[in-house]
Scaffold this active site. Structure first.
Site, mmCIF file in Angstrom:
data_model
loop_
_atom_site.group_PDB
_atom_site.id
_atom_site.type_symbol
_atom_site.label_atom_id
_atom_site.label_comp_id
_atom_site.label_asym_id
_atom_site.label_seq_id
_atom_site.Cartn_x
_atom_site.Cartn_y
_atom_site.Cartn_z
ATOM 1 N N CYS A 82 0.833 -1.215 0.000
ATOM 2 C CA CYS A 82 0.000 0.000 0.000
ATOM 3 C C CYS A 82 0.860 1.254 0.000
ATOM 4 C CB CYS A 82 -0.930 0.006 1.212
ATOM 5 S SG CYS A 82 -2.140 -1.330 1.141
ATOM 6 N N CYS A 163 -3.675 -0.183 -3.201
ATOM 7 C CA CYS A 163 -4.264 0.437 -2.022
ATOM 8 C C CYS A 163 -3.485 1.692 -1.621
ATOM 9 C CB CYS A 163 -4.283 -0.562 -0.871
ATOM 10 S SG CYS A 163 -2.804 -1.586 -0.777
#
Ligand code: APR
Length: 257
Positions: A82, A163
């Site tokens: 992420c 993400c």
């Protein structure tokens, strides 16, 4: 003349030994896991080979659908990075030089599956158990070729897992930095999950005389193509600045643009 040349260039040469492609893939897989120890316990290179071979061995090299690689994607286990995922289009050399030198961002080719398959060509034949690394159809020769279907599937999985803040490095030296027919434009952008991703940050790589800017109409299309919940930003960054950053080990990643 030309047709003979094409026929010759499409003639398959079997691997020098039958297991050559298998050896290359298992060796690259083990090399990757040795360098990323935290991923070793959740990935098995033999199992990955079996799932990979299952996608295309015995199939016509123009009839390997994207879904054939679903078992391969399921066989690999990696946590998404992420805030560090880097997408790209027509900037292959500079993105990979960048991620090689600075470890702050990761491309698909820095993940296990992307690393293993990068720079490889493979195909088989209908009802054959042989694998070939030459004489396979080119990228645009037929759409459902084993290599193109693999990259389409792997790119979809990479984008689905994205993400946080994601970065896309696009080429400001071409008229259409965001091309809706590219993998980035036709697959990855569509797989972005607005509940997982906060922002899309475009880095437009420019050279001295370029006239393309973040106002380019293709980039307006990109802005409209993503979910309105995502924050969109675009920054023009000279290629020379990125190259300087790549070659200066002292320069922290965050200061490259
Ligand atoms: N002929 C041959 N190879 C091609 C072609 C083509 N017409 N189109 C794409 N490729 C292959 C090449 O290996 C090329 O380097 O795909 C690579 C990327 O192509 P680009 O057009 O530069 O970019 P794009 O299609 O957007 O794909 C890059 O997909 O692989 C993922 O996550 C990665 O974000 C990245 C994106």
């Amino acid at each position: 003349g030309v047709s003979v040349a094409v026929a010759l260039s499409r003639r398959n040469c079997a691997d020098s030994n039958d297991s050559d492609l298998r050896t290359v893939i298992i060796t690259k897989c083990k090399t990757y896991l040795a360098a990323h120890e935290e991923k070793s316990s959740s990935n098995n290179c033999e199992e990955i080979w079996t799932a990979f071979a299952g996608a295309f061995v015995g199939r016509d090299p123009c009839d390997v659908p994207v879904e054939a690689y679903d078992p391969l994607v399921r066989a690999v286990s990696e946590k998404p990075a992420c805030n560090r995922m880097l997408f790209w289009s027509k900037t292959k050399d500079i993105v990979h030089q960048f991620t090689e030198s600075k470890k702050c961002l990761v491309t698909l080719e820095d993940t296990l599956l992307g690393f293993v398959m990068n720079d490889l060509t493979w195909c088989s034949k209908n009802n054959s158990n042989e694998t070939f690394t030459t004489g396979c159809p080119g990228w645009i020769e037929c759409e459902k070729n084993p290599v193109r279907s693999f990259w389409n599937r792997a790119s979809a999985a990479f984008a689905e897992s994205a993400c946080g803040d994601v970065t896309a490095m696009l080429n400001g030296s071409i008229a259409t930095p965001f091309n809706v027919n590219s993998i980035f434009g036709s697959i990855e952008v569509k797989k972005f999950d607005p509940s997982r991703i906060r922002a899309l940050k475009v880095v437009l790589v420019t050279r001295g005389n370029d006239t393309v800017t973040c106002d380019n109409s293709s980039l307006q299309h990109l802005r409209e193509a993503i979910d309105p919940k995502l924050t969109y930003s675009c920054k023009e960054v000279p290629r020379s600045k990125i190259l300087d950053c790549i070659s200066d080990p002292e320069k922290p990643c965050g200061d490259c643009w």
